[in-house]
Design a protein around this motif. Structure first.
Motif, PDB file in Angstrom:
ATOM      1  N   VAL A   1       0.955  -1.216  -0.247  1.00 40.61           N
ATOM      2  CA  VAL A   1      -0.173  -0.155   0.026  1.00 40.61           C
ATOM      3  C   VAL A   1       0.957   1.035  -0.110  1.00 40.61           C
ATOM      4  N   PHE A   2       2.026   0.854   0.839  1.00 41.99           N
ATOM      5  CA  PHE A   2       2.986   2.122   0.796  1.00 41.99           C
ATOM      6  C   PHE A   2       3.401   2.935  -0.511  1.00 41.99           C
ATOM      7  N   LYS A   3       3.940   1.693  -1.126  1.00 46.03           N
ATOM      8  CA  LYS A   3       4.574   1.696  -2.140  1.00 46.03           C
ATOM      9  C   LYS A   3       3.786   2.212  -3.062  1.00 46.03           C
ATOM     10  N   GLN A   4       2.358   2.066  -3.518  1.00 46.10           N
ATOM     11  CA  GLN A   4       1.656   2.381  -4.754  1.00 46.10           C
ATOM     12  C   GLN A   4       0.852   3.534  -4.292  1.00 46.10           C
ATOM     13  N   ARG A   5       0.637   4.199  -2.709  1.00 49.50           N
ATOM     14  CA  ARG A   5       0.940   4.957  -2.537  1.00 49.50           C
ATOM     15  C   ARG A   5       1.661   6.536  -3.239  1.00 49.50           C
ATOM     16  N   LYS A   6       2.694   5.610  -2.713  1.00 50.52           N
ATOM     17  CA  LYS A   6       3.593   6.433  -3.351  1.00 50.52           C
ATOM     18  C   LYS A   6       4.279   6.815  -5.059  1.00 50.52           C
TER      19      LYS A   6
ATOM     20  N   LYS B   1       0.350   9.224 -20.987  1.00 51.58           N
ATOM     21  CA  LYS B   1       0.321   8.212 -21.603  1.00 51.58           C
ATOM     22  C   LYS B   1       0.465   7.066 -20.456  1.00 51.58           C
ATOM     23  N   ALA B   2       1.868   7.136 -20.346  1.00 49.75           N
ATOM     24  CA  ALA B   2       2.797   6.380 -18.893  1.00 49.75           C
ATOM     25  C   ALA B   2       2.448   7.143 -17.526  1.00 49.75           C
ATOM     26  N   ALA B   3       2.244   8.142 -17.823  1.00 49.81           N
ATOM     27  CA  ALA B   3       1.727   8.780 -15.909  1.00 49.81           C
ATOM     28  C   ALA B   3       0.081   8.675 -15.824  1.00 49.81           C
ATOM     29  N   THR B   4      -0.593   8.052 -16.544  1.00 53.02           N
ATOM     30  CA  THR B   4      -2.197   7.688 -16.545  1.00 53.02           C
ATOM     31  C   THR B   4      -2.416   6.498 -16.527  1.00 53.02           C
ATOM     32  N   GLU B   5      -1.562   5.402 -16.817  1.00 53.41           N
ATOM     33  CA  GLU B   5      -1.150   3.972 -16.933  1.00 53.41           C
ATOM     34  C   GLU B   5      -0.675   3.754 -15.687  1.00 53.41           C
ATOM     35  N   SER B   6       0.077   4.336 -14.732  1.00 49.99           N
ATOM     36  CA  SER B   6       0.769   4.731 -13.914  1.00 49.99           C
ATOM     37  C   SER B   6      -0.411   4.722 -12.439  1.00 49.99           C
TER      38      SER B   6
ATOM     39  N   ARG C   1      -3.629   4.086 -13.208  1.00 53.94           N
ATOM     40  CA  ARG C   1      -4.981   3.619 -12.984  1.00 53.94           C
ATOM     41  C   ARG C   1      -3.783   2.056 -12.453  1.00 53.94           C
ATOM     42  N   ILE C   2      -2.642   1.843 -12.246  1.00 57.87           N
ATOM     43  CA  ILE C   2      -2.190   0.456 -11.887  1.00 57.87           C
ATOM     44  C   ILE C   2      -2.405   0.744 -10.361  1.00 57.87           C
ATOM     45  N   ALA C   3      -1.374   1.647  -9.749  1.00 56.78           N
ATOM     46  CA  ALA C   3      -1.936   1.725  -8.658  1.00 56.78           C
ATOM     47  C   ALA C   3      -2.632   2.209  -8.061  1.00 56.78           C
ATOM     48  N   THR C   4      -3.711   2.590  -8.213  1.00 57.39           N
ATOM     49  CA  THR C   4      -4.961   2.532  -7.516  1.00 57.39           C
ATOM     50  C   THR C   4      -5.627   1.479  -8.053  1.00 57.39           C
ATOM     51  N   ALA C   5      -5.247   0.759  -8.668  1.00 59.34           N
ATOM     52  CA  ALA C   5      -6.024  -0.644  -8.592  1.00 59.34           C
ATOM     53  C   ALA C   5      -5.601  -1.474  -7.218  1.00 59.34           C
ATOM     54  N   LYS C   6      -3.983  -1.290  -7.530  1.00 56.70           N
ATOM     55  CA  LYS C   6      -3.474  -1.935  -6.404  1.00 56.70           C
ATOM     56  C   LYS C   6      -3.174  -1.132  -5.380  1.00 56.70           C
ATOM     57  N   VAL C   7      -3.358  -0.638  -4.858  1.00 57.65           N
ATOM     58  CA  VAL C   7      -4.132   0.283  -3.886  1.00 57.65           C
ATOM     59  C   VAL C   7      -5.422  -0.568  -2.849  1.00 57.65           C
TER      60      VAL C   7
ATOM     61  N   LEU D   1       1.082   6.668  -6.536  1.00 55.43           N
ATOM     62  CA  LEU D   1      -0.003   7.315  -7.210  1.00 55.43           C
ATOM     63  C   LEU D   1       0.291   8.673  -7.253  1.00 55.43           C
ATOM     64  N   ALA D   2       0.959   9.148  -5.924  1.00 54.35           N
ATOM     65  CA  ALA D   2       1.150  10.147  -5.716  1.00 54.35           C
ATOM     66  C   ALA D   2       2.450  11.189  -6.935  1.00 54.35           C
ATOM     67  N   ASP D   3       3.056  10.473  -6.967  1.00 59.90           N
ATOM     68  CA  ASP D   3       4.196  10.678  -8.239  1.00 59.90           C
ATOM     69  C   ASP D   3       3.294  10.729  -9.356  1.00 59.90           C
ATOM     70  N   ALA D   4       2.486   9.948 -10.132  1.00 54.93           N
ATOM     71  CA  ALA D   4       1.863   9.824 -11.065  1.00 54.93           C
ATOM     72  C   ALA D   4       0.653  11.017 -11.200  1.00 54.93           C
ATOM     73  N   GLU D   5       0.513  11.299  -9.866  1.00 57.03           N
ATOM     74  CA  GLU D   5      -1.074  12.396 -10.178  1.00 57.03           C
ATOM     75  C   GLU D   5       0.353  13.759  -9.836  1.00 57.03           C
ATOM     76  N   ARG D   6       1.782  14.122  -9.446  1.00 54.39           N
ATOM     77  CA  ARG D   6       2.303  15.134 -10.637  1.00 54.39           C
ATOM     78  C   ARG D   6       2.565  15.584 -11.253  1.00 54.39           C
ATOM     79  N   ALA D   7       3.311  14.469 -11.890  1.00 55.80           N
ATOM     80  CA  ALA D   7       3.564  14.133 -13.155  1.00 55.80           C
ATOM     81  C   ALA D   7       2.741  14.731 -14.221  1.00 55.80           C
ATOM     82  N   LEU D   8       1.711  14.708 -13.408  1.00 52.42           N
ATOM     83  CA  LEU D   8      -0.158  14.774 -14.534  1.00 52.42           C
ATOM     84  C   LEU D   8      -0.309  16.085 -14.470  1.00 52.42           C
ATOM     85  N   GLN D   9       0.098  16.673 -13.003  1.00 58.73           N
ATOM     86  CA  GLN D   9      -0.275  18.469 -13.274  1.00 58.73           C
ATOM     87  C   GLN D   9       0.234  18.980 -13.876  1.00 58.73           C
ATOM     88  N   ARG D  10       1.963  18.173 -14.592  1.00 64.30           N
ATOM     89  CA  ARG D  10       3.021  18.608 -15.288  1.00 64.30           C
ATOM     90  C   ARG D  10       2.603  18.525 -16.176  1.00 64.30           C
ATOM     91  N   ARG D  11       1.793  18.003 -16.736  1.00 59.30           N
ATOM     92  CA  ARG D  11       2.286  17.659 -18.013  1.00 59.30           C
ATOM     93  C   ARG D  11       0.623  16.153 -18.575  1.00 59.30           C
TER      94      ARG D  11
END
Length: 322
Positions: A80-85, A100-105, A107-113, A87-97
């Motif tokens: 849970v800790f690993k996937q929440r991190k 596809k990679a960040a969106t998929e990351s 999605r996967i992190a959310t499902a695994k959490v 997810l947070a990294d992907a959210e920050r990346a998506l705020q910048r731009r």
């Protein structure tokens, strides 16, 4: 084929209803092996049978179950800790731009959490559900055999490895959880008439093509889709399912001994065939238990076939499995 099943796991009921004693030494060995790191698949319902230990052996098993559960909880919390991190990294990346990679990351992190939190909740839940009693090929279940004239409950793997076969046999023949009746005197001749068992089930599950369940042919360009059906006897009852079992040992002594079993299956009754499946387990009648469990007493294969013919014949209601 019996893709999976829902076991009867209440050992007190085994003793009361079927006059079976518990081979506690085999349960101790099984849980000790898991505590030492063996990757054994034991349903939560089997663990729950030791929630109120009464003997020294049961207390040891309960302690090993607690140790194992704590270890599993730690692994899940780390996930849970690993996937929440992630997810947070992907959210920050998506705020910048948006990429596809960040969106998929994300999605996967959310499902695994969500998956890990669900597993944690199941692990910490005290109440036992029907799903906790479900076994799949490779999982362990309590099985009744005859030993020294007594009915005995032993834990066995649901995938039979016949004596004399190498451990690689499991990978070569992964379907050996199903002993087809029309092959009992062929592939299974070393066990049929030699080592019989009973597993007590409340329900069984089968993989079926959706179009067969719906009673139609595949449409033009339609891909075959699999669904899982749950079959339960009506009226509600325990099914004393006929099985074969094996006590396997490694001649070299390098691998641990293995108790394993396979459910015997036969042509289905009309309601299962109408639901799109072509096999069914064989629940034997209570009056045949001892004769089935001790085939050596008669050494008459035709008598064993007669027991399988004179089976219980409930109506099997079905629904899509959850």
């Amino acid at each position: 084929m019996c893709y999976s099943a829902q076991i009867r796991h209440d050992y007190a009921r085994f003793v009361r209803a079927y006059g079976a004693v518990i081979d506690i030494a085999e349960f101790v060995r099984l849980y000790w092996d898991r505590a030492q790191g063996a990757k054994l698949k034991i349903p939560k319902a089997m663990d729950a049978a030791f929630a109120d230990p009464q003997t020294d052996e049961e207390r040891r098993i309960a302690a090993w179950i607690g140790q194992y559960d704590r270890g599993q909880a730690t692994l899940l919390e780390q996930e849970v800790f690993k996937q929440r991190k992630r997810l947070a990294d992907a959210e920050r990346a998506l705020q910048r731009r948006t990429t596809k990679a960040a969106t998929e990351s994300r999605r996967i992190a959310t499902a695994k959490v969500e998956w890990a939190l669900g597993k944690l909740a199941d692990l910490r839940r005290a109440a036992v559900t029907d799903e906790d009693a479900r076994i799949f090929p490779g999982w362990y279940a309590p099985v009744i055999v005859m030993e020294h004239g007594r009915r005995v409950v032993k834990p066995m793997r649901y995938q039979c490895r016949l004596p004399g076969k190498p451990s690689s046999y499991d990978r070569q023949f992964p379907g050996c959880y199903n002993a087809r009746r029309d092959n009992l005197e062929g592939f299974w001749k070393g066990a049929f008439g030699v080592s019989h068992a009973i597993v007590v089930l409340n329900a069984f599950y089968e993989n079926v093509s959706r179009h067969r369940v719906e009673g139609r042919e595949l449409g033009a360009g339609e891909k075959e889709e699999n669904v899982v059906l749950e079959f339960r006897p009506r009226p509600v009852q325990d099914m004393l399912v006929a099985c074969l079992w094996s006590q396997w040992t490694d001649p070299s002594g390098k691998e641990p001994a293995l108790l394993s079993f396979a459910a015997i299956t036969d042509d289905p009754p009309p309601e299962i065939a109408a639901a799109g499946h072509d096999r069914c387990v064989i629940p034997i009648k209570p009056e045949h238990i001892d004769a089935w469990l001790d085939p050596s007493s008669s050494k008459d294969l035709q008598r064993m076939h007669a027991i399988l013919d004179d089976r219980e014949r409930p109506y099997y209601a079905h629904r899509l499995a959850a």
